[in-house]
Design a protein around this motif. Structure first.
Motif, short mmCIF file in Angstrom:
data_model
loop_
_atom_site.label_atom_id
_atom_site.label_comp_id
_atom_site.label_asym_id
_atom_site.label_seq_id
_atom_site.Cartn_x
_atom_site.Cartn_y
_atom_site.Cartn_z
N UNK A 1 0.82 -1.15 0.09
CA UNK A 1 -0.04 0.03 0.00
C UNK A 1 0.98 1.28 -0.27
N UNK A 2 0.31 2.32 -0.78
CA UNK A 2 0.98 3.64 -0.70
C UNK A 2 0.46 4.44 0.71
N UNK A 3 1.39 4.41 1.70
CA UNK A 3 1.00 5.22 2.96
C UNK A 3 1.53 6.34 3.34
N UNK A 4 0.90 7.20 3.74
CA UNK A 4 1.36 8.68 4.09
C UNK A 4 1.39 9.04 5.64
N UNK A 5 2.60 9.26 6.07
CA UNK A 5 2.72 9.54 7.48
C UNK A 5 2.81 10.77 7.76
N UNK B 1 4.92 0.90 1.20
CA UNK B 1 5.53 2.09 0.40
C UNK B 1 5.21 3.26 1.38
N UNK B 2 6.33 4.05 1.80
CA UNK B 2 6.12 4.92 2.81
C UNK B 2 6.34 6.44 2.32
N UNK B 3 5.06 7.35 2.50
CA UNK B 3 5.49 8.58 1.98
C UNK B 3 5.52 9.52 3.29
N UNK B 4 6.63 10.24 3.44
CA UNK B 4 6.52 10.97 4.79
C UNK B 4 6.26 12.62 4.32
N UNK B 5 5.38 13.12 5.14
CA UNK B 5 5.51 14.71 5.05
C UNK B 5 5.65 15.51 6.50
N UNK C 1 -0.39 19.58 -0.47
CA UNK C 1 -0.82 18.22 -0.12
C UNK C 1 -1.76 17.67 -0.86
N UNK C 2 -2.54 18.41 -1.86
CA UNK C 2 -3.50 18.01 -2.74
C UNK C 2 -2.70 17.02 -3.80
N UNK C 3 -1.36 17.65 -4.08
CA UNK C 3 -0.59 17.25 -5.24
C UNK C 3 0.24 16.04 -4.68
N UNK C 4 0.54 15.93 -3.39
CA UNK C 4 1.03 14.84 -2.91
C UNK C 4 0.14 13.59 -3.06
N UNK C 5 -1.21 13.77 -2.44
CA UNK C 5 -2.15 12.83 -2.50
C UNK C 5 -2.30 11.96 -4.27
N UNK D 1 -8.79 15.30 2.24
CA UNK D 1 -7.94 14.85 1.11
C UNK D 1 -8.37 13.42 1.18
N UNK D 2 -8.60 12.83 2.45
CA UNK D 2 -9.06 11.75 2.51
C UNK D 2 -10.06 11.31 1.89
N UNK D 3 -11.18 12.14 2.01
CA UNK D 3 -12.45 12.02 1.51
C UNK D 3 -12.28 11.98 -0.06
#
Ligand code: NAD
Length: 309
Positions: free
Chosen positions: A1-5, A26-30, A58-62, A103-105
């Motif tokens: 999974x692509x996961x944002x922390x 797969x981890x994405x950190x902000x 943040x929209x671009x990262x998502x 953004x999650x929605x």
């Protein structure tokens, strides 16, 4: 999974990153590195140095990273700061959270996992506290956690954003900073490693529920994997430890005699704090496996190494 922390360069977020990478994600950190450190971030993670309140960024990262799950750790974590700066505290802990939920929605994220806190319970003596106890926070920090929880539940009820809320007790371990909630282990360890005296506020018989950060990281992985577990869980050991006992253990580990200095209790400090973990054990299939002495040994070794650098 692509996961944002969010806050993945911080104390707890970086350990969650390690655990997720070990589980094959797969981890994405902000992180804006306001309290976090770049060297905490797992080398395999993708890192964006940014403020979570920058909505366009943040929209671009998502979009670009196809985010499928989110761990929301970025927060203002200091109780005294929340009392002195309620606007800044709420702006990050409430409005920052709403931006991420939105953004999650829009990106149909499969799970939103939130770091809440024992601070939501305030000074309730019906210990060990269950999740069903009333939330009566004593600080704006605690209030932002209650408000965040209410937003998360409503985003689920209205927009079906799947969620798990984890209410941490006093988390301790490697990479901890001195400012956050569970700071006493950090403060004592650092003093001992530097050969300084230890200050205890009050008689030292006040209790806390100390949970090791790697157990907390594992609870976060369990919360992602378990199905049908939408809800709120205490992440705790269910064990009460006095500050005096904690000090004795750390002095024993450090192996150096030290002077202990007692100061009057600080106003607003809770006398007894311990959380029931039965619900997490039953529903998430998680339990803390690190005994306090072992966890403190790992932690002290880390801080002694940092001092020596
Ligand atoms: N440490 C504890 O005992 C404890 C207990 C209960 C709850 N919590 C919660 O767990 C979470 C993590 O806490 P921690 O102890 O790891 O704190 P931490 O300060 O180490 O981590 C927070 C991270 O968020 C980052 N951050 C802060 N504001 C940001 C922003 N605007 N944009 C991007 N990044 C930002 C910081 O740089 C830091 O890396 C927090 O939500 C905290 O409230 C911690």
């Amino acid at each position: 999974m692509n996961i944002l922390i969010t806050g993945g360069a911080g104390f707890i977020g970086s350990h969650i990153g390690d655990a997720l990478i070990a589980a094959g994600h797969r981890v994405i950190v902000v992180d804006n590195l306001s309290t976090g450190r770049k060297e905490n971030i797992p080398p395999q993670a993708v890192f964006y140095e940014a403020d979570i309140r920058d909505r366009e960024y943040m929209e671009n990262i998502f979009s670009q990273e196809h985010i499928e799950a989110v761990y929301h750790e970025a927060a203002q974590t200091m109780v005294p700061y929340s009392l002195a700066h309620p606007w800044e505290d709420a702006e990050l802990n409430v409005m920052g959270l709403v931006g991420i939920l939105e953004l999650c929605r829009r990106h149909t994220v499969r799970k939103f996992i939130f770091s809440s806190s024992a601070a939501v319970y305030g000074d309730n003596t019906r210990v060990p506290l269950k999740e069903t106890e009333a939330t009566t926070p004593l600080s704006f920090y605690g209030l932002t956690k209650c408000t965040a929880e209410a937003y998360i539940r409503m985003y689920h009820d209205i927009f079906q954003v799947p969620y798990v809320i984890l209410r941490y007790a006093n988390v301790y371990g490697e990479r901890q900073g001195g400012n956050g909630e569970g700071g006493v282990v950090f403060v004592f360890s650092q003093a001992l490693a530097q050969g300084k005296e230890i200050t205890v506020f009050g008689d030292g018989e006040q209790t806390r529920d100390f949970v090791y950060v790697k157990d907390v990281a594992r609870a976060n992985v369990c919360a992602l994997q378990a199905n049908g577990t939408e809800g709120t869980y205490n992440i705790a050991t269910n064990i009460e430890t006095t500050v005096n006992a904690l000090k004795e253990m750390l002095v024993y580990i450090a192996g150096t005699p030290t002077h202990v200095h007692y100061e009057p209790a600080r106003s607003g400090d809770i006398y007894r704090s311990v959380l029931a973990n039965t619900k997490a054990v039953q529903d998430l299939g998680w339990e803390p496996t690190t005994k306090l002495l072992g966890g403190l040994q790992q932690t002290y070794r880390y801080f002694a190494g940092e001092v020596g650098k």
